[in-house]
Design an enzyme around this catalytic site. Structure first.
Site, PDB file in Angstrom:
ATOM      1  N   SER A 187      14.075  20.347 -13.509  1.00 38.54           N
ATOM      2  CA  SER A 187      15.014  19.324 -13.060  1.00 38.54           C
ATOM      3  C   SER A 187      15.669  19.713 -11.735  1.00 38.54           C
ATOM      4  O   SER A 187      15.805  20.888 -11.415  1.00 38.54           O
ATOM      5  CB  SER A 187      16.079  19.102 -14.126  1.00 38.54           C
ATOM      6  OG  SER A 187      16.831  17.944 -13.854  1.00 38.54           O
ATOM      7  N   GLN A 196      22.726  20.396 -13.919  1.00 38.24           N
ATOM      8  CA  GLN A 196      21.284  20.587 -13.777  1.00 38.24           C
ATOM      9  C   GLN A 196      20.910  22.044 -13.981  1.00 38.24           C
ATOM     10  O   GLN A 196      19.878  22.362 -14.581  1.00 38.24           O
ATOM     11  CB  GLN A 196      20.819  20.136 -12.393  1.00 38.24           C
ATOM     12  CG  GLN A 196      20.930  18.654 -12.164  1.00 38.24           C
ATOM     13  CD  GLN A 196      20.223  17.846 -13.246  1.00 38.24           C
ATOM     14  OE1 GLN A 196      19.014  17.930 -13.403  1.00 38.24           O
ATOM     15  NE2 GLN A 196      20.989  17.093 -14.014  1.00 38.24           N
ATOM     16  N   HIS A 237      19.942  23.328 -17.438  1.00 34.41           N
ATOM     17  CA  HIS A 237      18.677  22.895 -18.032  1.00 34.41           C
ATOM     18  C   HIS A 237      17.694  24.052 -18.185  1.00 34.41           C
ATOM     19  O   HIS A 237      17.039  24.212 -19.214  1.00 34.41           O
ATOM     20  CB  HIS A 237      18.008  21.827 -17.153  1.00 34.41           C
ATOM     21  CG  HIS A 237      18.375  20.425 -17.503  1.00 34.41           C
ATOM     22  ND1 HIS A 237      18.055  19.857 -18.708  1.00 34.41           N
ATOM     23  CD2 HIS A 237      19.013  19.471 -16.801  1.00 34.41           C
ATOM     24  CE1 HIS A 237      18.500  18.606 -18.736  1.00 34.41           C
ATOM     25  NE2 HIS A 237      19.078  18.359 -17.594  1.00 34.41           N
ATOM     26  N   GLU A 282      14.816  14.702  -7.249  1.00 34.08           N
ATOM     27  CA  GLU A 282      14.753  13.903  -8.482  1.00 34.08           C
ATOM     28  C   GLU A 282      16.026  13.075  -8.632  1.00 34.08           C
ATOM     29  O   GLU A 282      15.976  11.867  -8.835  1.00 34.08           O
ATOM     30  CB  GLU A 282      14.581  14.847  -9.666  1.00 34.08           C
ATOM     31  CG  GLU A 282      14.561  14.161 -11.018  1.00 34.08           C
ATOM     32  CD  GLU A 282      14.567  15.155 -12.165  1.00 34.08           C
ATOM     33  OE1 GLU A 282      14.295  14.733 -13.302  1.00 34.08           O
ATOM     34  OE2 GLU A 282      14.864  16.350 -11.940  1.00 34.08           O
ATOM     35  N   ASP A 328      21.564  10.020 -17.078  1.00 29.70           N
ATOM     36  CA  ASP A 328      20.766  10.726 -18.075  1.00 29.70           C
ATOM     37  C   ASP A 328      20.787  10.027 -19.426  1.00 29.70           C
ATOM     38  O   ASP A 328      19.789  10.026 -20.145  1.00 29.70           O
ATOM     39  CB  ASP A 328      21.302  12.150 -18.250  1.00 29.70           C
ATOM     40  CG  ASP A 328      20.525  13.161 -17.433  1.00 29.70           C
ATOM     41  OD1 ASP A 328      19.529  12.779 -16.787  1.00 29.70           O
ATOM     42  OD2 ASP A 328      20.922  14.342 -17.427  1.00 29.70           O
ATOM     43  N   GLU A 367     -24.622  -2.910   3.284  1.00 27.44           N
ATOM     44  CA  GLU A 367     -24.424  -1.676   2.521  1.00 27.44           C
ATOM     45  C   GLU A 367     -25.722  -1.172   1.890  1.00 27.44           C
ATOM     46  O   GLU A 367     -25.707  -0.193   1.144  1.00 27.44           O
ATOM     47  CB  GLU A 367     -23.369  -1.902   1.431  1.00 27.44           C
ATOM     48  CG  GLU A 367     -21.988  -2.167   2.003  1.00 27.44           C
ATOM     49  CD  GLU A 367     -20.888  -2.131   0.956  1.00 27.44           C
ATOM     50  OE1 GLU A 367     -21.209  -2.161  -0.250  1.00 27.44           O
ATOM     51  OE2 GLU A 367     -19.712  -2.065   1.342  1.00 27.44           O
ATOM     52  N   HIS A 389     -27.682  -6.678  -5.025  1.00 28.74           N
ATOM     53  CA  HIS A 389     -26.446  -7.440  -4.897  1.00 28.74           C
ATOM     54  C   HIS A 389     -26.696  -8.739  -4.132  1.00 28.74           C
ATOM     55  O   HIS A 389     -26.229  -9.816  -4.523  1.00 28.74           O
ATOM     56  CB  HIS A 389     -25.385  -6.619  -4.146  1.00 28.74           C
ATOM     57  CG  HIS A 389     -24.675  -5.616  -4.998  1.00 28.74           C
ATOM     58  ND1 HIS A 389     -25.310  -4.570  -5.593  1.00 28.74           N
ATOM     59  CD2 HIS A 389     -23.348  -5.505  -5.344  1.00 28.74           C
ATOM     60  CE1 HIS A 389     -24.435  -3.841  -6.269  1.00 28.74           C
ATOM     61  NE2 HIS A 389     -23.227  -4.391  -6.123  1.00 28.74           N
TER      62      HIS A 389
END
Length: 426
Positions: free
Chosen positions: A231, A253, A256, A321, A355, A409, A414
């Site tokens: 985090s 933070q 964490h 973040e 959060d 191509e 095709h």
């Protein structure tokens, strides 16, 4: 915290090579996944005993266990959780998109069909903590998207049960397919299925390095949300900000994970020194002091700039973040922020509000990936199909052009596929 005075030339980045793990960790994860694919439930039981220290043979959470969880949780906490569910659901319902179609003058109809995924697996971390908020943030956007089958997995505690908060959060959302398994073995079960667990189409939710590596290994077999790193929080502040509040948010933070990153960017030297002192003061009685201290020591930083313009440039380079803007007029800086997972404006918008309760998702891009990715949202649980209904008029007008492009191509079949239903040979 480390103080850095910068004139804009400092090498600044949140990117850290942490997601690839060690070779030994990668080998372990691959072994676990292979064993679960080959042996199924027996492998999960063996790994659960090895890694979680508990013997479990019936992984499915029973209705009795859910009712027991309700009895263990205070009614006040259940009601708070219900309020959070309302806020999160209200926010995510605004992300819903619809299928769309349009018609051209030549009779062609084109469009895009939106379809929810059939099944999703949500991983909820366990261990020493319980994370009901992870349940809410991963399950609610999937429900809003219209996913019919949502499976929840989480590692059991030493008693063989899941935390009451996790079970109640799942039950409040109507989730009943809940399995007491964690780690790489849970990711393998979701991706490939076992005798009792059917595979899913997508896996979301955070976990430790083994969970992250397992998600990387099974990507392609199933979709995943992201490979999340530790985090991060960055706070952009001027001299008007409150050092006590900033320090508290930085530490929110840091507690964490020892790898978490807490950064202050300010144009005020006085504020920088005050915050540095305040962090030290608040650390003294923090219950997770050891973790937070290591995080601050290794990944905490205060950047002091000459101007707010330079501070914004640093934020955009960090692409954090979480970003809090604690300036006299935060709204005026919002338009200048290009890269951040979630942006919190003003003193009352603590990152912790996001959060748990405000409504926006807390599953956010980390490790600088906010430069190119977004928070978890409803559209992550939907897929899009292009719709083409070409009219006879449009086909006749464009057939030769289409065949010519195919031959350009080198794809003759095709071209012939067009000519088999088009103009007469000239």
């Amino acid at each position: 915290m480390k103080l850095t005075f910068t004139n804009g030339n400092a090498a600044i980045s949140l990117k850290r090579s942490i997601d690839s793990g060690t070779e030994e960790q990668r080998k372990t994860v691959r072994f676990i996944i292979d064993e679960v694919r080959k042996v199924g439930n027996a492998a999960i039981s063996a790994f659960t005993k090895q890694f979680d220290g508990v013997e479990i043979f019936d992984f499915l959470v029973s209705e009795f266990e859910i009712q027991q969880a309700y009895s263990r949780l205070k009614q006040d906490n259940i009601e708070i959780m219900q309020s959070a569910i309302f806020n999160i659901k209200e926010y995510h319902e605004r992300q819903l998109t619809s299928s769309w179609f349009y018609h051209r003058k030549d009779g062609t109809m084109l469009g895009q069909k939106i379809t929810p995924l059939d099944s999703v697996g949500v991983y909820v971390p366990g261990g020493t903590a319980a994370y009901p908020s992870s349940v809410l943030m991963n399950v609610i956007p999937a429900l809003v998207a219209g996913v019919e089958r949502i499976v929840l997995v989480s590692p059991p505690g030493k008693d063989g049960y899941l935390p009451a908060g996790v079970l109640v959060a799942a039950a409040e959302l109507g989730i009943r397919e809940i399995y007491k398994i964690g780690g790489a073995q849970a990711i393998a079960a979701l991706a490939y299925g076992t005798e009792t667990i059917s595979s899913v189409d997508k896996i979301t939710g955070p976990g430790n390095i083994y969970v992250a590596l397992a998600k990387r290994e099974v990507f392609g077999q199933v979709d995943i949300d992201m490979i999340a790193g530790p985090s991060e929080i960055a706070i952009l502040a001027d001299k008007m900000a409150n050092p006590r509040e900033i320090a508290a948010d930085l530490l929110s933070q840091a507690e964490h994970d020892i790898m978490a990153s807490s950064i202050l960017v300010t144009n005020s030297h006085e504020l920088a020194k005050a915050v540095d002192s305040e962090v030290d003061r608040q650390l003294k009685d923090l219950p997770r002091k050891e973790i937070a201290s290591q995080s601050i020591e290794d990944h905490g930083m205060i950047y002091v700039t000459e101007t707010l313009t330079e501070a914004v440039s640093i934020i955009n380079e960090l692409a954090p973040e979480h970003l809090e803007i604690l300036t006299e007029r935060p709204d005026e800086l919002l338009g200048k922020i290009k890269h951040a997972g979630a942006i919190f404006l003003g003193a009352y918008s603590s990152e912790t509000v996001g959060d748990y309760f405000a409504g926006p998702n807390h599953v956010l891009p980390t490790n600088g990936t906010a430069k190119f990715s977004s928070p978890l949202q409803v559209t992550d649980f939907q897929k899009k199909s292009s719709i083409i209904s070409y009219s006879k008029q449009a086909f006749e007008e464009n057939a030769k052009k289409i065949a010519a492009l195919a031959r350009l191509e080198g794809l003759e079949a095709h071209a012939r596929a067009i000519e088999s239903r088009s103009w007469e040979e000239e």
